[in-house]
Each structure stands twice: as structure tokens, then as C-alpha cells.
Design a protein around this motif. Structure first.
Motif, short mmCIF file in Angstrom:
data_model
loop_
_atom_site.label_atom_id
_atom_site.label_comp_id
_atom_site.label_asym_id
_atom_site.label_seq_id
_atom_site.Cartn_x
_atom_site.Cartn_y
_atom_site.Cartn_z
N THR A 157 0.80 -1.22 0.09
CA THR A 157 0.05 0.05 0.13
C THR A 157 0.79 1.22 -0.09
N ARG A 158 2.10 1.04 -0.23
CA ARG A 158 2.90 2.28 -0.25
C ARG A 158 3.25 2.82 -1.67
N ALA A 159 3.89 3.84 -1.96
CA ALA A 159 4.06 4.53 -3.30
C ALA A 159 4.87 3.43 -3.94
N GLU A 160 4.72 3.61 -5.53
CA GLU A 160 5.16 2.96 -6.49
C GLU A 160 6.69 2.59 -6.41
N GLU A 161 7.38 3.69 -6.08
CA GLU A 161 8.98 3.74 -5.81
C GLU A 161 9.20 2.55 -4.52
N ALA A 162 8.59 2.59 -3.49
CA ALA A 162 8.72 1.58 -2.44
C ALA A 162 8.45 0.15 -3.19
N PHE A 163 7.44 0.18 -3.79
CA PHE A 163 7.21 -1.20 -4.41
C PHE A 163 8.21 -1.76 -5.34
N ALA A 164 8.71 -0.95 -5.97
CA ALA A 164 9.91 -1.24 -6.86
C ALA A 164 11.03 -1.67 -6.22
N GLN A 165 11.41 -1.02 -5.13
CA GLN A 165 12.59 -1.31 -4.16
C GLN A 165 12.54 -2.60 -3.56
N ALA A 166 11.48 -2.99 -2.97
CA ALA A 166 11.24 -4.62 -2.55
C ALA A 166 9.77 -4.65 -2.21
N ARG A 167 9.50 -5.94 -2.46
CA ARG A 167 8.16 -6.28 -2.53
C ARG A 167 7.87 -7.76 -1.87
N ILE A 168 6.88 -8.16 -1.61
CA ILE A 168 6.68 -9.63 -1.14
C ILE A 168 6.38 -10.09 -2.87
N PRO A 169 6.82 -11.31 -2.91
CA PRO A 169 6.66 -12.05 -4.20
C PRO A 169 5.12 -12.41 -4.50
N GLY A 170 4.78 -11.88 -5.43
CA GLY A 170 3.39 -11.67 -5.95
C GLY A 170 2.43 -10.77 -5.54
N ALA A 171 3.04 -10.02 -4.64
CA ALA A 171 2.35 -8.68 -4.17
C ALA A 171 1.98 -7.91 -5.43
N ILE A 172 0.91 -6.99 -5.31
CA ILE A 172 0.58 -6.07 -6.13
C ILE A 172 0.34 -4.57 -5.50
N ASN A 173 0.63 -3.58 -6.43
CA ASN A 173 0.81 -2.41 -5.83
C ASN A 173 -0.43 -1.53 -5.73
N LEU A 174 -1.07 -1.14 -4.50
CA LEU A 174 -2.32 -0.25 -4.51
C LEU A 174 -1.87 0.70 -3.57
N PRO A 175 -1.18 1.77 -4.06
CA PRO A 175 -0.98 3.00 -3.00
C PRO A 175 -2.17 3.44 -2.61
N TYR A 176 -2.22 3.40 -1.00
CA TYR A 176 -3.40 3.80 -0.43
C TYR A 176 -3.84 5.45 -0.78
N ARG A 177 -2.99 5.89 -1.33
CA ARG A 177 -3.50 7.42 -1.55
C ARG A 177 -4.30 7.46 -3.00
N ASP A 178 -4.18 6.53 -3.79
CA ASP A 178 -4.76 6.40 -4.96
C ASP A 178 -5.98 5.35 -4.84
N LEU A 179 -6.52 4.83 -3.99
CA LEU A 179 -7.51 4.10 -3.72
C LEU A 179 -8.81 4.82 -4.05
N THR A 180 -9.43 4.80 -5.02
CA THR A 180 -11.01 5.16 -5.27
C THR A 180 -11.75 4.09 -5.87
N PRO A 181 -13.22 4.40 -5.96
CA PRO A 181 -14.12 3.56 -6.81
C PRO A 181 -13.53 3.25 -8.10
N GLU A 182 -12.79 4.06 -8.83
CA GLU A 182 -12.45 4.02 -10.06
C GLU A 182 -11.15 3.25 -10.21
N SER A 183 -10.15 3.55 -9.51
CA SER A 183 -8.88 2.73 -9.35
C SER A 183 -9.23 1.20 -8.83
N THR A 184 -10.19 0.92 -8.26
CA THR A 184 -10.37 -0.34 -7.52
C THR A 184 -11.56 -1.16 -8.24
N ALA A 185 -12.13 -0.70 -9.52
CA ALA A 185 -12.99 -1.18 -10.23
C ALA A 185 -12.91 -2.53 -10.54
N HIS A 186 -11.45 -2.72 -10.99
CA HIS A 186 -11.12 -4.06 -11.51
C HIS A 186 -10.72 -5.05 -10.56
#
Length: 142
Positions: A51-80
Motif C-alpha cells: 500500500t506504499r508508493a510505487e517507488e517503494a514497491f519497486a525497491q522491495a516487495r513480497i513475491p506476487g504482491a500487487i501495488n495499490l498505493p493507499y493515496r490512489d484508492l478510489t472507486p475507479e482505481s479499484t473497479a477491476h
């Protein structure tokens, strides 16, 4: 005789403790349980979410994780997103609350959520696998 500080507030009844700790376990998953599931391929029913920013996701992430920065969560950004899944949110550590903010926003949007205890810092400290280029100084970046 003075009461020990540990017992200054009486412990709850077993019934109250069961309700409290059962609820707590419903809200969180620990890194050991998650890594065991990932290593054995038991990944149905949930998605791991950074849930952190994209640069944090690029630096290190749990295998298979997706990036959904909490600041960007809206009905539109989560519709999929699949509303039948549980979204396990994590961030940097207990010093960061991006996972809590992300879980809160997803719950507001009608998603079922949990939070990963300790974040990516605890994950790395335990020696669990990481994708990305782990460099010293993992930071909040939220």
C-alpha cells in the motif's frame, strides 16, 4: 503489599480474551503464516497488497504482491478488483501506517481486508523472499 504493574489492570475473563484475540487474528496475519502459504502455493482467496508508493514497491516487495498505493484508492482505481478476495495489506513496518490506511480505504470501498503484521521490514528481517532490489534503508514512502 503493592500490586505488580503487570496486574494493575485486571486480566479479562477467558471469554473476553477469546473474543478480543479472535477478532485481532481476524484483522491480521503474521509473516510466518503468509510465507508458509506462499511457499506451498496456497494463494487462493487472497491477494497480497503493497500500500506504499510505487517507488517503494519497486525497491522491495513480497513475491506476487500487487501495488495499490493507499493515496490512489478510489472507486475507479479499484473497479477491476475481485470483491470475493481478501486483500492482505502491508507497508514498511509498525512505524508506518500505510497498510492501515490502505486497509481502511479498501474496507470503505466494500472490500474484505487484513493487515500483515510488521510490514516488509519484518518480512526481510525474517529472511523471507523478496522481489526487487533490496537496498539498506527501507522507508515508509507513503
Amino acid at each position: 503489599m503493592t500490586t505488580a504493574r503487570t496486574l494493575a489492570v485486571p486480566a479479562p475473563s477467558p471469554e473476553a480474551a477469546k473474543a478480543y484475540f479472535g477478532a485481532e487474528l481476524g484483522f491480521e496475519v503474521d509473516p510466518d503464516d503468509l510465507v508458509r502459504d506462499l511457499e506451498t502455493g496456497r494463494t487462493e482467496g487472497y491477494v497480497v497488497v503493497e500500500t506504499r508508493a510505487e517507488e517503494a514497491f519497486a525497491q522491495a516487495r513480497i513475491p506476487g504482491a500487487i501495488n495499490l498505493p493507499y493515496r490512489d484508492l478510489t472507486p475507479e482505481s479499484t473497479a477491476h478488483l475481485d470483491r470475493d478476495l481478501v486483500y492482505v495489506c502491508y507497508c514498511e513496518s509498525t512505524n508506518c501506517n500505510a497498510a492501515t490506511k490502505g486497509a481502511f480505504k479498501l474496507a470503505e470501498l466494500g472490500f474484505t481486508v487484513k493487515r500483515l503484521s510488521g510490514g516488509i521490514t519484518s518480512w526481510i528481517a525474517a529472511g523471507y523472499p523478496v522481489e526487487g532490489t533490496v537496498t539498506p534503508g527501507i522507508r515508509c514512502a507513503c
